[in-house]
Design a protein around this motif. Structure first.
Motif, PDB file in Angstrom:
ATOM      1  N   PHE A 192       0.895  -1.253  -0.023  1.00  0.00           N
ATOM      2  CA  PHE A 192      -0.062  -0.113  -0.030  1.00  0.00           C
ATOM      3  C   PHE A 192       0.861   1.245   0.243  1.00  0.00           C
ATOM      4  O   PHE A 192       0.651   2.301  -0.817  1.00  0.00           O
ATOM      5  N   MET A 195       2.374   1.835  -3.417  1.00  0.00           N
ATOM      6  CA  MET A 195       1.363   2.473  -4.465  1.00  0.00           C
ATOM      7  C   MET A 195       0.926   3.767  -4.010  1.00  0.00           C
ATOM      8  O   MET A 195       0.677   4.598  -5.089  1.00  0.00           O
ATOM      9  N   GLU A 201       3.026  10.486  -7.160  1.00  0.00           N
ATOM     10  CA  GLU A 201       3.895  10.715  -8.248  1.00  0.00           C
ATOM     11  C   GLU A 201       3.051  11.118  -9.520  1.00  0.00           C
ATOM     12  O   GLU A 201       3.208  12.199 -10.267  1.00  0.00           O
ATOM     13  N   SER A 202       2.266  10.233  -9.817  1.00  0.00           N
ATOM     14  CA  SER A 202       1.175  10.151 -10.850  1.00  0.00           C
ATOM     15  C   SER A 202       0.515  11.317 -10.576  1.00  0.00           C
ATOM     16  O   SER A 202      -0.026  12.328 -11.847  1.00  0.00           O
TER      17      SER A 202
ATOM     18  N   LEU B 112       1.425  -3.529 -14.710  1.00  0.00           N
ATOM     19  CA  LEU B 112       0.113  -2.995 -13.792  1.00  0.00           C
ATOM     20  C   LEU B 112       0.241  -1.203 -13.728  1.00  0.00           C
ATOM     21  O   LEU B 112      -0.771  -0.819 -14.068  1.00  0.00           O
ATOM     22  N   ASP B 117      -2.411   3.374 -16.251  1.00  0.00           N
ATOM     23  CA  ASP B 117      -2.358   4.635 -16.975  1.00  0.00           C
ATOM     24  C   ASP B 117      -1.607   5.650 -15.846  1.00  0.00           C
ATOM     25  O   ASP B 117      -2.084   6.772 -16.192  1.00  0.00           O
ATOM     26  N   TRP B 118      -0.872   5.323 -15.195  1.00  0.00           N
ATOM     27  CA  TRP B 118      -0.145   6.228 -14.211  1.00  0.00           C
ATOM     28  C   TRP B 118       0.857   6.767 -14.887  1.00  0.00           C
ATOM     29  O   TRP B 118       1.775   6.212 -15.389  1.00  0.00           O
ATOM     30  N   ARG B 119       1.310   8.154 -14.357  1.00  0.00           N
ATOM     31  CA  ARG B 119       2.259   8.878 -14.937  1.00  0.00           C
ATOM     32  C   ARG B 119       3.627   8.862 -13.972  1.00  0.00           C
ATOM     33  O   ARG B 119       3.667   9.755 -13.126  1.00  0.00           O
ATOM     34  N   VAL B 120       4.319   7.776 -14.131  1.00  0.00           N
ATOM     35  CA  VAL B 120       5.441   7.518 -13.173  1.00  0.00           C
ATOM     36  C   VAL B 120       6.703   7.101 -14.019  1.00  0.00           C
ATOM     37  O   VAL B 120       6.579   6.660 -14.857  1.00  0.00           O
ATOM     38  N   THR B 121       7.786   7.634 -13.597  1.00  0.00           N
ATOM     39  CA  THR B 121       8.917   7.284 -14.421  1.00  0.00           C
ATOM     40  C   THR B 121       9.600   5.979 -14.355  1.00  0.00           C
ATOM     41  O   THR B 121       8.965   5.192 -13.164  1.00  0.00           O
ATOM     42  N   ARG B 127       8.877   1.149  -7.785  1.00  0.00           N
ATOM     43  CA  ARG B 127       8.517   0.017  -8.647  1.00  0.00           C
ATOM     44  C   ARG B 127       9.165  -1.207  -8.034  1.00  0.00           C
ATOM     45  O   ARG B 127       8.723  -2.070  -8.110  1.00  0.00           O
ATOM     46  N   ALA B 153      -3.734  -0.392  -5.428  1.00  0.00           N
ATOM     47  CA  ALA B 153      -3.477   0.588  -6.313  1.00  0.00           C
ATOM     48  C   ALA B 153      -4.743   1.363  -6.084  1.00  0.00           C
ATOM     49  O   ALA B 153      -4.470   2.796  -6.030  1.00  0.00           O
ATOM     50  N   GLU B 154      -5.874   0.968  -6.368  1.00  0.00           N
ATOM     51  CA  GLU B 154      -6.631   2.032  -6.436  1.00  0.00           C
ATOM     52  C   GLU B 154      -7.361   2.628  -5.046  1.00  0.00           C
ATOM     53  O   GLU B 154      -7.636   3.565  -4.991  1.00  0.00           O
ATOM     54  N   ALA B 156      -5.038   3.393  -2.796  1.00  0.00           N
ATOM     55  CA  ALA B 156      -4.222   4.121  -2.489  1.00  0.00           C
ATOM     56  C   ALA B 156      -4.184   5.522  -3.617  1.00  0.00           C
ATOM     57  O   ALA B 156      -4.155   6.610  -2.878  1.00  0.00           O
ATOM     58  N   LEU B 157      -4.746   5.366  -4.763  1.00  0.00           N
ATOM     59  CA  LEU B 157      -5.022   6.512  -5.508  1.00  0.00           C
ATOM     60  C   LEU B 157      -6.185   7.269  -4.950  1.00  0.00           C
ATOM     61  O   LEU B 157      -6.115   8.587  -5.050  1.00  0.00           O
TER      62      LEU B 157
END
Lengths: 215, 215
Positions: A192, A195, A201-202, B112, B117-121, B127, B153-154, B156-157
């Motif tokens: 978590f 994530m 970051e995103s 994943l 569609d996350w904007r992460v380097t 990662r 992930a969801e 956390a977002l």
């Protein structure tokens, strides 16, 4: 199975298994001759649990001994056994009852837990962790509002009720339940957190690329 | 203000301030005589940031130097400056590109992140943390399903978008924005983790007390 087979089944080297036997973490096998003992599925489960507590939970041997003692104590119910492991896994935070600021922070945490009607013992280590965080925020001049703390509490409760229910097998052997608890608490806690940082970051990237005030 | 006042304003002892000056972490004050220098609000902010990186982020001096260099580099935009601090704060996980299992775990994480569609380097340290966790779960014989990872992930977002938006002051001095980022990432990360463990205990208590199958 023989000790070499137990080693193959669990990926734990024979000398390590012998160490656990000597330390009393692993019960002895059934002696079938002067030089040979027979091990069973219970030993496999116990070894898996020891490895999880050691490698995933990073617990010292003394703490592992306490958790295993609870697992073996048939007079304890499952909630108590799981609680023993859960508390052992908590990051160590030194309570500082002599520090007035610390006492105030801890009282604020206790009030919040009461307000939320959460069923948590007074000696849950996470209370002290939260008190420490509240104290740190105050010292940095960025005090946490009660509203913000409550908002994190609600998000955490939602995660637990929506995604962490039913993952601990209560009806099997106690070792398996405790092993699942270690994995859930520690590894999924790390998942978590990672994530969350990816999401931060995103979201930040999206906001900056959108141009204008990035909020 | 004089160095003693700077010390009083920031709670950083004078010898420590002198150490930061020698190390180049803190820019020199304006020399007003052979033995006296004048410090300003910029020094206060810089000292607060150094303390946050050191005490909250627990970063070594070399990493603090890199973050401060990014803060001072006017050619970098805010997203890059914040990103430098964000990556420096990540728990150290050693990538193991020689290990085939590790590469597979990392590929799963990358897939994943793409799917989301996350904007992460590609070099975001989280990662590698996730790859490590996925690998650990596999080795324990409790592999994480893609569905379960996505569910975390969801969650956390949702936490980030619903509760962590607008807490970093982008329009003030860069030092203040980075300081807020450190606090948000580290202290609120710890707060969420502690809240999650309290919620786990509370939900477990409720279930066991309800009687019957506790699942």
């Amino acid at each position: 199975m023989r000790i070499s087979q137990l080693s193959a089944a669990t990926d734990v080297p024979v000398p390590t298994i012998k160490y656990y036997l000597r330390e009393g973490l692993l019960p002895p096998g059934e002696q079938t001759s002067a030089t040979r003992a027979e091990y069973g599925e219970g030993h496999v489960r116990r070894l898996r649990l020891i490895r999880a507590l050691l490698k995933v939970g990073r617990l010292p041997i003394a703490a592992i001994r306490r958790v295993l003692a609870a697992v073996d104590d048939e007079s304890l119910d499952m909630h108590t056994v799981l609680g023993t492991a859960h508390y052992a896994l908590a990051p160590a935070v030194e309570p500082r009852p002599d520090d007035e600021d610390w006492r105030r922070a801890r009282a604020e945490v206790d009030r919040l837990v009461d307000d939320l009607d959460w069923r948590v013992t007074p000696f849950a280590p996470a209370r002290d962790e939260l008190a420490q965080a509240v104290l740190t925020l105050g010292r940095l001049g960025m005090p946490a509002t009660g509203e913000r703390l409550r908002s994190y509490a609600e998000a955490a409760l939602r995660l637990v009720t929506e995604r962490e229910t039913g993952v601990i097998p209560f009806d099997g052997p106690r070792e398996s339940a405790v092993e699942a608890l270690v994995v859930l608490t520690v590894v999924y806690g790390r998942i978590f957190d990672a994530m969350r940082r990816l999401a931060q970051e995103s979201v930040s990237a999206g906001r900056f690329e959108a141009g204008g005030s990035p909020d």
